[in-house]
Design an enzyme around this catalytic site. Structure first.
Site, PDB file in Angstrom:
ATOM      1  N   PHE A 163      83.231 112.464  21.961  1.00  0.00           N
ATOM      2  CA  PHE A 163      83.578 111.293  21.151  1.00  0.00           C
ATOM      3  C   PHE A 163      83.282 111.531  19.684  1.00  0.00           C
ATOM      4  O   PHE A 163      82.303 112.173  19.328  1.00  0.00           O
ATOM      5  CB  PHE A 163      82.790 110.064  21.614  1.00  0.00           C
ATOM      6  CG  PHE A 163      82.971 109.778  23.062  1.00  0.00           C
ATOM      7  CD1 PHE A 163      84.175 109.272  23.528  1.00  0.00           C
ATOM      8  CD2 PHE A 163      81.961 110.041  23.969  1.00  0.00           C
ATOM      9  CE1 PHE A 163      84.354 109.024  24.866  1.00  0.00           C
ATOM     10  CE2 PHE A 163      82.131 109.797  25.311  1.00  0.00           C
ATOM     11  CZ  PHE A 163      83.335 109.292  25.774  1.00  0.00           C
TER      12      PHE A 163
ATOM     13  N   SER B 337      86.448 107.907  30.542  1.00  0.00           N
ATOM     14  CA  SER B 337      85.303 107.009  30.478  1.00  0.00           C
ATOM     15  C   SER B 337      84.470 107.267  29.226  1.00  0.00           C
ATOM     16  O   SER B 337      84.601 108.297  28.561  1.00  0.00           O
ATOM     17  CB  SER B 337      84.421 107.174  31.707  1.00  0.00           C
ATOM     18  OG  SER B 337      83.679 108.367  31.621  1.00  0.00           O
ATOM     19  N   CYS B 338      83.585 106.324  28.921  1.00  0.00           N
ATOM     20  CA  CYS B 338      82.686 106.450  27.767  1.00  0.00           C
ATOM     21  C   CYS B 338      81.495 107.345  28.087  1.00  0.00           C
ATOM     22  O   CYS B 338      80.539 107.389  27.312  1.00  0.00           O
ATOM     23  CB  CYS B 338      82.196 105.070  27.337  1.00  0.00           C
ATOM     24  SG  CYS B 338      83.485 104.077  26.599  1.00  0.00           S
ATOM     25  N   ASP B 339      81.520 108.025  29.204  1.00  0.00           N
ATOM     26  CA  ASP B 339      80.418 108.905  29.565  1.00  0.00           C
ATOM     27  C   ASP B 339      80.674 110.291  28.977  1.00  0.00           C
ATOM     28  O   ASP B 339      81.716 110.901  29.230  1.00  0.00           O
ATOM     29  CB  ASP B 339      80.297 108.992  31.089  1.00  0.00           C
ATOM     30  CG  ASP B 339      79.003 109.659  31.497  1.00  0.00           C
ATOM     31  OD1 ASP B 339      78.615 110.656  30.866  1.00  0.00           O
ATOM     32  OD2 ASP B 339      78.373 109.175  32.453  1.00  0.00           O
ATOM     33  N   ASN B 380      82.885 102.080  34.206  1.00  0.00           N
ATOM     34  CA  ASN B 380      83.563 101.707  32.958  1.00  0.00           C
ATOM     35  C   ASN B 380      84.691 100.709  33.187  1.00  0.00           C
ATOM     36  O   ASN B 380      85.559 100.541  32.345  1.00  0.00           O
ATOM     37  CB  ASN B 380      84.152 102.930  32.245  1.00  0.00           C
ATOM     38  CG  ASN B 380      83.144 103.648  31.347  1.00  0.00           C
ATOM     39  OD1 ASN B 380      83.477 104.094  30.268  1.00  0.00           O
ATOM     40  ND2 ASN B 380      81.909 103.755  31.784  1.00  0.00           N
TER      41      ASN B 380
END
Lengths: 390, 390
Positions: A163, B337-339, B380
């Site tokens: 990210f 996902s934000c992982d 998520n």
């Protein structure tokens, strides 16, 4: 059941035991179950709120999307950081105002952006040209913040480069957003999950402040700084208490980002982890060989049924049994599935009573974050982690 | 869509494309979907059956427990290896005879053993004293086989020491089982997942045969050898064709275990992987920095929504897009996902068309095994992998 563990741990929140422990002690469970105590969530919200000053708290829904948790946080005035359409829908159903829900995933389906915009969501994250184009097409005129990459993370579970973008890319993206008719309002970053001390934020904040200043110099009227998550939970190593931690972080932010209109913080783990305990059971204790140094202890929960964050042994949960007064010995801890990678702790074995045996109850402390949703649908035919909210 | 991939891969099963590809090409999917072709499962069953001679095939249900897959395999005469109560129930519901279902997990809940015994299941795995005691208490007189540890595994995904015991422990367990009133019938082992060539089995079979001989010498009348799984699927590296592979393994077994009454084999991945394709979508293509060598490509499926076996980049899936005729370039592939650990391939980047962009369809080949059940319930807020069986 002796609750000596809480008493031994100096940084344990004072509010802990009683109601949650009483509920668990009085009941039997026929499968692994996460029990969440809403009063502990509320106490933690208030503790963080007291430290975070004027910053808006956007609870990171992905940490634990239990409906009752969201409802309690709505009642308390929390805002929300959502990773997906389903998380946004959940927050809105529980009464959150769309203006208080940000769509914080930098990877969004175009149709989900359009749906969110239609629901009244106006704040979106991005870290790439193509994402800005999707937002401009599906949420014309929306506010966007650009996620920056943190080159060196101090967290126990540092983030990868998945990210965020670097300084030059970020500055270019601000211009590009404007050109696309969007409203580029600021930056976000993530210091790294489970950043145990507030002081560890300093180098990252310095790095981010330099980019912020460069953007101001380039003529961008930035108004929003999203400091992300990183707020820690207690997993056995000392952490700062929540109010003092939050206050110190915000003081460091104010010193480096003067006059920023809006500060957002996104605690997830730091909000809910300590409000939950998993009730599990020992399935088997064995030795592979007379030459092996350690026993193997197999639980009825593993990496694929809720304890995914033990990957790489990154997060070290605390275990508690009714036999903790007996002599303790090291063991390798594993899950119940036929998957050979379903091992929780092997490199650093766990101390458990030598008298432990099949059928014994094991409490896994501070497991309110990133457990229930990581559970698989039915790997090896095991049911997903059950969740009970009190 | 050009299907050049299959044509390029010499070891690809001849039966592949047509029906499955036609079905996928004609439809749109609004979320990641695994499409399974039962005729491909049947063709693979017949191919393995032809090579395995007198060995019983116990399909490892955990590889893909889709109800229709189990039903088709029951029709074909397959037996089953179950990891849990739920998997046993599934097999029995679909018409399997209890005498043809083994409870192969060495980690079983005592109440599940009792339930299975009550259903007519008579064959159980064990690798520890305590497990034998649980079986003796809950399934008195049952047949048990002892799982041996394989010290050096040749598989692409070698197993850890989680399962099995060593020679001395195994011999002691045979005695102990007898003392508990159980019927110790033999041994099992697992050569390691995705063992690509039959010849790679030889050292493991030698190791196991020595322990078998020691047990015979010790006076145990063994009648059953369970050779486990390890049967490979095509993931880009050459593998032996299924019939020849199976025949060669069985020939090596017969040479080393003369006069063994019953041989069991437990293909899972090797039975169903090539019968499935996942239809996914590109969510975002980005660069973090002008200095970065590789693009990042984000799909709508990741490690927590079905592709768990990319952990450590162990299993390398094959990707196919409509732009595969365009120039290709390396990229880092990640989930939505934000992982931050939800990255599929980074150490060894994947070649994908440089023209690839958000919204493009991506087919992920040979994903019929260990995908659907590894999917999380809602991490998520993303839905579990959808499964369509044709």
């Amino acid at each position: 059941m002796t609750l000596h563990f809480a008493a031994d741990a100096p940084s344990f929140p004072v509010v802990r035991p009683s109601r949650l422990d009483g509920f668990v002690a009085d009941r039997s469970f026929d499968k692994p179950t996460l029990v969440m105590d809403l009063d502990l969530v509320e106490a933690q919200y208030r503790a963080l709120r007291a430290g975070l000053g004027r910053a808006d708290i956007h609870y990171a829904v992905k940490a634990n999307p239990a409906r009752q948790v969201i409802a309690r946080l709505v009642d308390l005035g929390s805002h929300f950081d959502a990773a997906s359409k389903a998380e946004i829908a959940l927050c809105l159903e529980e009464g959150a105002d769309p203006s208080e829900v940000s769509f914080g995933n930098t990877i969004k389906r175009a149709s989900d952006i359009a749906w969110a915009w239609d629901q009244g969501i106006t704040l979106f994250a991005a870290d790439a040209e193509e994402e800005l184009e999707k937002i401009a097409d599906n949420a014309p005129g929306a506010s966007v913040y650009i996620r920056l990459i943190v080159e060196v993370s101090p967290g126990d579970w540092p983030l990868t480069r998945k990210f965020g973008c670097d300084r030059d890319t970020a500055l270019r993206l601000l211009d590009y957003a404007k050109a696309l008719g969007l409203n580029p309002v600021g930056f976000s970053f993530h210091v790294g999950s489970q950043t145990r001390q507030a002081a560890m934020w300093a180098p990252t904040l310095d790095e981010m402040a330099a980019i912020w200043a460069a953007a101001i110099d380039a003529g961008h009227a930035l108004s929003l700084l999203n400091i992300g998550g990183g707020f820690p939970a207690f997993y056995g190593e000392e952490i700062d208490a929540p109010t003092a931690y939050a206050a110190q972080v915000i003081a460091m932010v104010e010193a480096r980002f003067p006059n920023v209109a809006t500060i957002m913080a996104e605690p997830g783990r730091g909000m809910v982890a300590e409000a939950g305990v998993i009730v599990a059971e020992v399935m088997l204790v064995s030795r592979k060989s007379d030459r092996d140094m350690h026993r193997w202890v197999y639980l009825d929960i593993g990496r694929f049924s809720g304890l995914a964050e033990t990957e790489g042994e990154a997060i070290r949960y605390q275990f508690q049994t009714a036999r903790d007064g007996d002599p303790m010995g090291p063991c390798i801890l594993a899950g119940p599935s036929c998957d050979s990678v379903d091992v929780l702790y092997e490199k650093r074995p766990v101390l458990l009573p030598v008298s432990l045996k099949s059928g014994d109850r094991v409490l896994i402390r501070n497991t309110g974050a990133y457990t229930s949703t990581y559970s698989t649908v039915c790997f090896n035919g095991f049911p997903p982690l059950d969740v009970v909210v009190i």
